[in-house]
Design a protein around this motif. Structure first.
Motif, PDB file in Angstrom:
ATOM      1  N   UNK A 176       0.860  -1.314   0.056  1.00 11.55           N
ATOM      2  CA  UNK A 176       0.004  -0.044  -0.135  1.00 11.55           C
ATOM      3  C   UNK A 176       0.756   1.411  -0.014  1.00 11.55           C
ATOM      4  N   UNK A 177       1.764   1.310   0.683  1.00 16.30           N
ATOM      5  CA  UNK A 177       2.903   2.290   0.814  1.00 16.30           C
ATOM      6  C   UNK A 177       3.441   2.459  -0.517  1.00 16.30           C
ATOM      7  N   UNK A 178       3.918   1.409  -1.147  1.00  9.37           N
ATOM      8  CA  UNK A 178       4.406   1.740  -2.486  1.00  9.37           C
ATOM      9  C   UNK A 178       3.401   2.090  -3.364  1.00  9.37           C
ATOM     10  N   UNK A 179       2.245   1.684  -3.476  1.00 14.68           N
ATOM     11  CA  UNK A 179       1.200   2.070  -4.179  1.00 14.68           C
ATOM     12  C   UNK A 179       0.929   3.560  -4.013  1.00 14.68           C
ATOM     13  N   UNK A 180       0.920   4.062  -2.803  1.00 11.96           N
ATOM     14  CA  UNK A 180       0.607   5.565  -2.793  1.00 11.96           C
ATOM     15  C   UNK A 180       2.098   6.211  -3.320  1.00 11.96           C
ATOM     16  N   UNK A 181       3.232   5.975  -3.107  1.00 17.49           N
ATOM     17  CA  UNK A 181       4.359   6.602  -3.647  1.00 17.49           C
ATOM     18  C   UNK A 181       4.104   6.538  -5.213  1.00 17.49           C
ATOM     19  N   UNK A 182       3.799   5.390  -5.853  1.00 10.97           N
ATOM     20  CA  UNK A 182       3.719   5.455  -7.237  1.00 10.97           C
ATOM     21  C   UNK A 182       2.571   6.224  -7.803  1.00 10.97           C
ATOM     22  N   UNK A 183       1.521   6.375  -6.833  1.00  9.34           N
ATOM     23  CA  UNK A 183       0.382   7.356  -7.590  1.00  9.34           C
ATOM     24  C   UNK A 183       0.358   8.686  -7.245  1.00  9.34           C
ATOM     25  N   UNK A 184       1.609   9.069  -6.562  1.00  2.84           N
ATOM     26  CA  UNK A 184       1.985  10.617  -6.341  1.00  2.84           C
ATOM     27  C   UNK A 184       1.623  11.362  -7.694  1.00  2.84           C
ATOM     28  N   UNK A 185       2.461  10.875  -8.753  1.00  5.39           N
ATOM     29  CA  UNK A 185       2.537  11.676  -9.853  1.00  5.39           C
ATOM     30  C   UNK A 185       1.317  11.861 -10.746  1.00  5.39           C
ATOM     31  N   UNK A 186       0.346  10.882 -10.600  1.00  8.86           N
ATOM     32  CA  UNK A 186      -0.577  10.862 -11.082  1.00  8.86           C
ATOM     33  C   UNK A 186      -2.121  11.314 -10.454  1.00  8.86           C
ATOM     34  N   UNK A 187      -1.749  12.110  -9.504  1.00  4.75           N
ATOM     35  CA  UNK A 187      -2.955  12.475  -8.391  1.00  4.75           C
ATOM     36  C   UNK A 187      -3.640  13.579  -9.252  1.00  4.75           C
ATOM     37  N   UNK A 188      -3.072  14.237 -10.369  1.00  2.99           N
ATOM     38  CA  UNK A 188      -3.891  15.052 -10.960  1.00  2.99           C
ATOM     39  C   UNK A 188      -4.993  14.589 -11.800  1.00  2.99           C
ATOM     40  N   UNK A 189      -5.164  13.156 -12.067  1.00  2.00           N
ATOM     41  CA  UNK A 189      -6.086  12.406 -12.837  1.00  2.00           C
ATOM     42  C   UNK A 189      -7.370  12.706 -11.829  1.00  2.00           C
ATOM     43  N   UNK A 190      -7.113  12.826 -10.552  1.00  2.00           N
ATOM     44  CA  UNK A 190      -8.494  12.730  -9.638  1.00  2.00           C
ATOM     45  C   UNK A 190      -8.467  14.080  -8.804  1.00  2.00           C
ATOM     46  N   UNK A 191      -8.044  15.170  -9.293  1.00  2.00           N
ATOM     47  CA  UNK A 191      -8.263  16.425  -8.744  1.00  2.00           C
ATOM     48  C   UNK A 191      -9.357  16.845  -8.281  1.00  2.00           C
ATOM     49  N   UNK A 192     -10.503  16.537  -9.306  1.00  2.00           N
ATOM     50  CA  UNK A 192     -11.775  17.168  -9.301  1.00  2.00           C
ATOM     51  C   UNK A 192     -12.708  16.127  -8.577  1.00  2.00           C
ATOM     52  N   UNK A 193     -12.078  14.810  -8.169  1.00  2.00           N
ATOM     53  CA  UNK A 193     -13.071  13.783  -7.401  1.00  2.00           C
ATOM     54  C   UNK A 193     -12.871  13.761  -6.227  1.00  2.00           C
ATOM     55  N   UNK A 194     -14.045  13.548  -5.310  1.00  2.00           N
ATOM     56  CA  UNK A 194     -13.819  13.263  -3.979  1.00  2.00           C
ATOM     57  C   UNK A 194     -13.300  11.965  -3.470  1.00  2.00           C
ATOM     58  N   UNK A 195     -13.305  11.090  -4.375  1.00  2.00           N
ATOM     59  CA  UNK A 195     -12.933   9.688  -4.206  1.00  2.00           C
ATOM     60  C   UNK A 195     -11.959   9.395  -5.241  1.00  2.00           C
ATOM     61  N   UNK A 196     -10.767   9.048  -4.885  1.00  2.00           N
ATOM     62  CA  UNK A 196      -9.484   8.495  -5.746  1.00  2.00           C
ATOM     63  C   UNK A 196      -8.932   7.364  -5.413  1.00  2.00           C
ATOM     64  N   UNK A 197      -8.179   6.644  -6.220  1.00  2.00           N
ATOM     65  CA  UNK A 197      -7.439   5.531  -5.980  1.00  2.00           C
ATOM     66  C   UNK A 197      -6.490   5.596  -4.877  1.00  2.00           C
ATOM     67  N   UNK A 198      -5.855   6.953  -4.813  1.00  2.00           N
ATOM     68  CA  UNK A 198      -4.706   7.295  -3.605  1.00  2.00           C
ATOM     69  C   UNK A 198      -5.411   7.527  -2.526  1.00  2.00           C
ATOM     70  N   UNK A 199      -6.683   8.033  -2.537  1.00  2.00           N
ATOM     71  CA  UNK A 199      -7.258   8.309  -1.216  1.00  2.00           C
ATOM     72  C   UNK A 199      -7.912   6.814  -0.624  1.00  2.00           C
ATOM     73  N   UNK A 200      -8.344   5.985  -1.439  1.00  2.00           N
ATOM     74  CA  UNK A 200      -8.773   4.822  -0.950  1.00  2.00           C
ATOM     75  C   UNK A 200      -7.702   3.929  -0.312  1.00  2.00           C
ATOM     76  N   UNK A 201      -6.648   3.932  -1.120  1.00  2.00           N
ATOM     77  CA  UNK A 201      -5.388   3.186  -0.808  1.00  2.00           C
ATOM     78  C   UNK A 201      -4.979   3.588   0.568  1.00  2.00           C
ATOM     79  N   UNK A 202      -5.063   5.008   0.747  1.00  2.00           N
ATOM     80  CA  UNK A 202      -4.318   5.548   2.050  1.00  2.00           C
ATOM     81  C   UNK A 202      -5.181   5.425   3.241  1.00  2.00           C
TER      82      UNK A 202
END
Length: 456
Positions: A47-73
């Motif tokens: 999960x920690x590795x997934x969060x680190x890998x998703x940091x550069x892609x967080x812009x995909x979900x900037x307008x969404x209240x629920x994202x993969x990074x948030x669910x994972x965290x």
């Protein structure tokens, strides 16, 4: 590892509820969620590795209240709390020499929050900072099992992928400057500066030529992405990182014989002019503007003038509120009331008037006060010191590979701390993950047994 029956029952009830609801097609999602939760429970470091890998892609979900990074965290936070409560993770792992600074910083933070000029802005700032604090605690608890090689690969690949997107698509650019999936090209440059030392480690330590060529191509894309951001601060940080790397590997440079010097000079004569030619004309103009020392609204370089205005406003805030500051997140409120906001606003929109300091240290000193700023700087300094001690411990044990890993992680962390002088990013996820990781790596290195040869 025992998986709590209550969690299974909860997911089962959710699935049954969805089957009886008007949205029965969502029921399989609960089953998939249970499978993912189970895997994450057994391997929380994934999960920690997934969060680190998703940091550069967080812009995909900037307008969404629920994202993969948030669910994972959120899932990882729940899992770690459960394992801590069930004593599956020893509480001793929370031990760190960073707590003194962090606790002092947070006490002053909440005192400043109580005395803030705008409670709404301060609560928003606290909500953003809490994400970093949660990641800090999670990393302390599970960082010992983190696969550092895999961490370096995932971060390098993720940032490289966004570099490729930004270089070859105008959709991921901001007025011609590469921004990846972020809103600020300088924030994107920060990710690149963090990833380059890790990518170079993979090039140096790859087992065969094919792997080295692959990671070398990734490093070239990262360098190209840095150029495309046209970030002057990124260029400065990158140059410093490369100098540190050359100093670290200076012993290997002795293998270069006089007969190799001609090839080195030939390579430099080819690469340097090509690099200058490939640089965008706008980037060259921005670099040349560094020599211009004028400031204010009449500055020849508007960006430099704007940054100078942040320093003027921040210094005034520190003089007026030296102990507790004006409140977390309130710098834009004070800046908007100055003439600088109007002078540097292109269209007088709210976003142009209410500007952040674009300097994390200045922002913390002005918003939280001098004592809190000193605690924050001290915490980052301790993090760098931890990596230096971890490297020394592995050198003492004759483990050159892990010592090199500490060096490259140290350069990556140093890049983050330097970039905080050019960005307002106190909640940047890599900063808090790396901060906790420095403590974990030092403890792990110093507790490693000495070999008979090193003991002698």
């Amino acid at each position: 590892m025992i998986f709590p029956l209550s969690i299974v029952s909860l997911f089962a009830l959710v699935s049954l509820g969805l089957l009886a609801s008007p949205w029965p097609y969502l029921a399989p999602g609960a089953v998939i969620g249970l499978v993912g939760f189970t895997v994450l429970y057994r391997k929380p470091t994934w999960g920690l590795l997934g969060i680190a890998a998703l940091v550069p892609f967080e812009g995909f979900f900037k307008d969404s209240s629920v994202s993969g990074s948030k669910l994972l965290g959120a899932s990882l936070a729940v899992i770690v709390m459960l394992q801590l409560a069930l004593h599956q993770i020893p509480s001793q792992r929370l031990r760190s020499n960073l707590w003194h600074c962090l606790i002092g910083f947070m006490v002053l933070y909440f005192l400043s929050l109580l005395n803030t000029d705008d409670m709404g802005m301060s609560l928003g700032h606290l909500r953003e900072l809490s994400v970093g604090l949660v990641l800090f605690v999670i990393t302390l608890l599970i960082g010992r099992e983190l696969n550092l090689d895999l961490f370096a690969r995932l971060v390098t690949l993720a940032v490289t992928a966004t570099c490729a997107m930004a270089m070859f698509s105008a959709k991921f650019q901001d007025q011609g400057r590469a921004a990846g999936l972020l809103e600020d090209p300088n924030a994107f440059a920060m990710l690149i500066a963090f990833a380059i030392p890790l990518g170079l480690l993979l090039v140096i330590r790859s087992p065969n030529l094919l792997h080295r060529l692959f990671w070398g191509a990734c490093c070239l894309l990262l360098l190209g992405g840095m150029t495309k951001t046209e970030s002057r601060s990124g260029l400065v940080v990158l140059a410093l990182s490369l100098l540190i790397g050359i100093w670290h590997y200076r012993a290997q440079l002795t293998h270069i014989r006089p007969r190799h010097l001609g090839f080195v000079m030939l390579g430099a004569a080819i690469v340097i002019p090509l690099a200058i030619y490939a640089m965008p004309a706008g980037y060259m103009a921005r670099i040349q503007s560094l020599s211009i020392l004028s400031a204010g609204s009449k500055a020849q370089d508007e960006s430099l003038g704007r940054r100078a205005s942040y320093i003027v406003v921040g210094s005034q805030m520190i003089r007026e509120h030296p102990v507790l500051g004006s409140g977390p997140g309130t710098f834009p409120l004070h800046y908007a009331t100055t003439g600088y906001a109007k002078a540097f606003s292109a269209n007088r929109k709210i976003g142009d008037l209410y500007r952040r300091a674009h300097n994390t240290y200045l922002e913390i000193f002005s918003e939280l006060g001098v004592p809190a700023g000193l605690f924050f700087v001290g915490m980052l300094g301790l993090g760098l010191y931890n990596l230096i001690r971890a490297r020394a411990a592995w050198m003492l044990r004759g483990d050159g590979y892990r010592a090199d890993m500490m060096t490259h992680l140290g350069v990556s962390f140093l890049s983050l701390t330097l970039f905080l002088m050019f960005l307002s990013a106190p909640n940047q996820k890599y900063v808090w993950i790396m901060l906790a990781l420095t403590s974990v790596l030092r403890i792990k290195a110093e507790q490693a047994p000495l070999t008979p040869e090193t003991q002698a």
